[in-house]
Design a protein around this motif. Structure first.
Motif, PDB file in Angstrom:
ATOM      1  N   ALA A  19       0.696  -1.178   0.021  1.00  9.31           N
ATOM      2  CA  ALA A  19      -0.156   0.072   0.001  1.00  9.31           C
ATOM      3  C   ALA A  19       0.841   1.323  -0.250  1.00  9.31           C
ATOM      4  O   ALA A  19       0.493   2.161  -0.840  1.00  9.31           O
ATOM      5  CB  ALA A  19      -1.033  -0.225   1.333  1.00  9.31           C
ATOM      6  N   ALA A  20       1.922   1.276   0.857  1.00  9.96           N
ATOM      7  CA  ALA A  20       2.998   2.455   0.861  1.00  9.96           C
ATOM      8  C   ALA A  20       3.690   2.576  -0.394  1.00  9.96           C
ATOM      9  O   ALA A  20       3.503   3.696  -1.157  1.00  9.96           O
ATOM     10  CB  ALA A  20       3.757   2.212   2.038  1.00  9.96           C
ATOM     11  N   ASN A  25       3.886   6.030  -5.340  1.00  5.34           N
ATOM     12  CA  ASN A  25       4.206   5.719  -6.888  1.00  5.34           C
ATOM     13  C   ASN A  25       2.970   6.129  -7.668  1.00  5.34           C
ATOM     14  O   ASN A  25       2.722   6.063  -8.804  1.00  5.34           O
ATOM     15  CB  ASN A  25       4.651   4.648  -7.302  1.00  5.34           C
ATOM     16  CG  ASN A  25       6.157   4.349  -6.925  1.00  5.34           C
ATOM     17  OD1 ASN A  25       7.058   4.654  -7.508  1.00  5.34           O
ATOM     18  ND2 ASN A  25       6.160   3.625  -5.761  1.00  5.34           N
ATOM     19  N   ARG A  26       1.937   7.111  -6.965  1.00  2.00           N
ATOM     20  CA  ARG A  26       0.744   7.441  -7.761  1.00  2.00           C
ATOM     21  C   ARG A  26       0.649   8.871  -7.425  1.00  2.00           C
ATOM     22  O   ARG A  26      -0.178   9.461  -8.057  1.00  2.00           O
ATOM     23  CB  ARG A  26      -0.508   6.783  -7.405  1.00  2.00           C
ATOM     24  CG  ARG A  26      -0.872   6.964  -6.032  1.00  2.00           C
ATOM     25  CD  ARG A  26      -2.125   5.863  -5.930  1.00  2.00           C
ATOM     26  NE  ARG A  26      -2.899   6.780  -4.740  1.00  2.00           N
ATOM     27  CZ  ARG A  26      -4.044   7.410  -4.836  1.00  2.00           C
ATOM     28  NH1 ARG A  26      -4.568   7.521  -6.172  1.00  2.00           N
ATOM     29  NH2 ARG A  26      -4.829   7.811  -3.937  1.00  2.00           N
ATOM     30  N   ASP A  27       1.281   9.575  -6.611  1.00  2.00           N
ATOM     31  CA  ASP A  27       1.016  10.883  -5.974  1.00  2.00           C
ATOM     32  C   ASP A  27       1.676  11.777  -6.944  1.00  2.00           C
ATOM     33  O   ASP A  27       3.203  11.681  -7.326  1.00  2.00           O
ATOM     34  CB  ASP A  27       1.502  11.005  -4.700  1.00  2.00           C
ATOM     35  CG  ASP A  27       1.325  12.512  -4.148  1.00  2.00           C
ATOM     36  OD1 ASP A  27       1.353  13.371  -5.016  1.00  2.00           O
ATOM     37  OD2 ASP A  27       1.178  12.677  -3.076  1.00  2.00           O
ATOM     38  N   PRO A  28       1.117  12.668  -7.885  1.00  6.32           N
ATOM     39  CA  PRO A  28       1.557  13.517  -8.893  1.00  6.32           C
ATOM     40  C   PRO A  28       2.715  14.527  -8.328  1.00  6.32           C
ATOM     41  O   PRO A  28       3.807  14.891  -8.763  1.00  6.32           O
ATOM     42  CB  PRO A  28       0.498  14.311  -9.554  1.00  6.32           C
ATOM     43  CG  PRO A  28      -0.778  13.638  -9.021  1.00  6.32           C
ATOM     44  CD  PRO A  28      -0.431  12.926  -7.818  1.00  6.32           C
ATOM     45  N   ASP A  44      -0.104  -2.697  -9.490  1.00  2.00           N
ATOM     46  CA  ASP A  44       1.038  -2.098 -10.055  1.00  2.00           C
ATOM     47  C   ASP A  44       2.230  -2.178  -9.116  1.00  2.00           C
ATOM     48  O   ASP A  44       3.397  -2.567  -9.407  1.00  2.00           O
ATOM     49  CB  ASP A  44       0.792  -0.623 -10.672  1.00  2.00           C
ATOM     50  CG  ASP A  44      -0.032  -0.498 -11.614  1.00  2.00           C
ATOM     51  OD1 ASP A  44      -0.191  -1.451 -12.420  1.00  2.00           O
ATOM     52  OD2 ASP A  44      -0.572   0.628 -12.012  1.00  2.00           O
ATOM     53  N   ALA A  45       1.910  -1.923  -7.850  1.00  2.00           N
ATOM     54  CA  ALA A  45       2.721  -1.776  -6.857  1.00  2.00           C
ATOM     55  C   ALA A  45       3.100  -3.254  -6.462  1.00  2.00           C
ATOM     56  O   ALA A  45       4.405  -3.508  -6.174  1.00  2.00           O
ATOM     57  CB  ALA A  45       2.419  -1.144  -5.460  1.00  2.00           C
ATOM     58  N   ALA A  66      13.024   0.151   2.180  1.00  2.00           N
ATOM     59  CA  ALA A  66      12.007   1.069   2.899  1.00  2.00           C
ATOM     60  C   ALA A  66      12.435   1.587   4.089  1.00  2.00           C
ATOM     61  O   ALA A  66      13.337   1.344   4.702  1.00  2.00           O
ATOM     62  CB  ALA A  66      10.844  -0.052   3.405  1.00  2.00           C
ATOM     63  N   VAL A  67      11.708   3.041   4.059  1.00  2.00           N
ATOM     64  CA  VAL A  67      12.339   4.098   5.211  1.00  2.00           C
ATOM     65  C   VAL A  67      11.008   3.762   6.002  1.00  2.00           C
ATOM     66  O   VAL A  67       9.818   4.327   5.742  1.00  2.00           O
ATOM     67  CB  VAL A  67      12.845   5.181   4.641  1.00  2.00           C
ATOM     68  CG1 VAL A  67      12.905   6.089   6.039  1.00  2.00           C
ATOM     69  CG2 VAL A  67      13.937   5.029   3.809  1.00  2.00           C
TER      70      VAL A  67
END
Length: 166
Positions: A19-20, A25-28, A44-45, A66-67
């Protein structure tokens, strides 16, 4: 766990991070300087996690980390190595959710990650590919001691190639 800092945990991605990964990877706003199309669906993720991140872990023994923000135990972005065959080098890549921008998170994570490149990746140099105009990434690269080496193309986009000897 790969590394920790005062506020962060750098670790391998897991299936629980889909989900993260999807959201980042979708936020413009996040993707403004990323030469890739935004994710359209969760699958996609899932595909990137399996076919890129896990595949890199398997093939090279390293890949994006991951952070996780310790205060919330939430994944807030990624930072870490990726072998780029197009350049024959290992890239330091990073991406964070906008609410964490301007807090020094990028520098904190990258400062923990870079020393591990030699140990975990067996490399003496790291690069960063930065699209022209991405002042925040240029500032971070400079703060890390990276210097511009050249301009090139990546995924059809002009990029500035920064590097640092480790």
């Amino acid at each position: 766990m790969v590394a920790t800092t005062d506020r962060l945990i750098l670790r391998h991605f897991t299936d629980n991070d889909v989900a993260a990964l999807y959201e980042m990877n979708r936020d413009p706003q996040i993707l403004e300087y990323i030469p890739a199309a935004p994710f359209q669906q969760l699958s996609d993720a899932e595909r990137v996690l399996q076919d890129v991140i896990y595949a890199d872990y398997q093939q090279y023994g390293y890949g994006r980390w991951a952070v996780e923000f310790k205060a919330s135990s939430q994944v807030i972005g990624f930072c870490g190595p990726k072998y780029l065959p197009e350049f024959g080098r290992v890239e330091l890549g990073y991406r964070y959710f906008p609410q964490y921008w301007g807090m020094g998170i990028g520098y904190e994570a990258a400062s923990a990650a870079l020393p591990l490149f030699k140990e975990r990746c067996g490399v003496d140099e790291a690069i960063a590919l930065i699209l022209p105009g991405n002042r925040a990434s240029v500032a971070l690269a400079n703060k890390l001691g990276m210097q511009i080496l050249s301009r090139g193309k990546f995924l059809g986009h002009e990029v500035d190639l920064f590097h640092i000897w480790l």
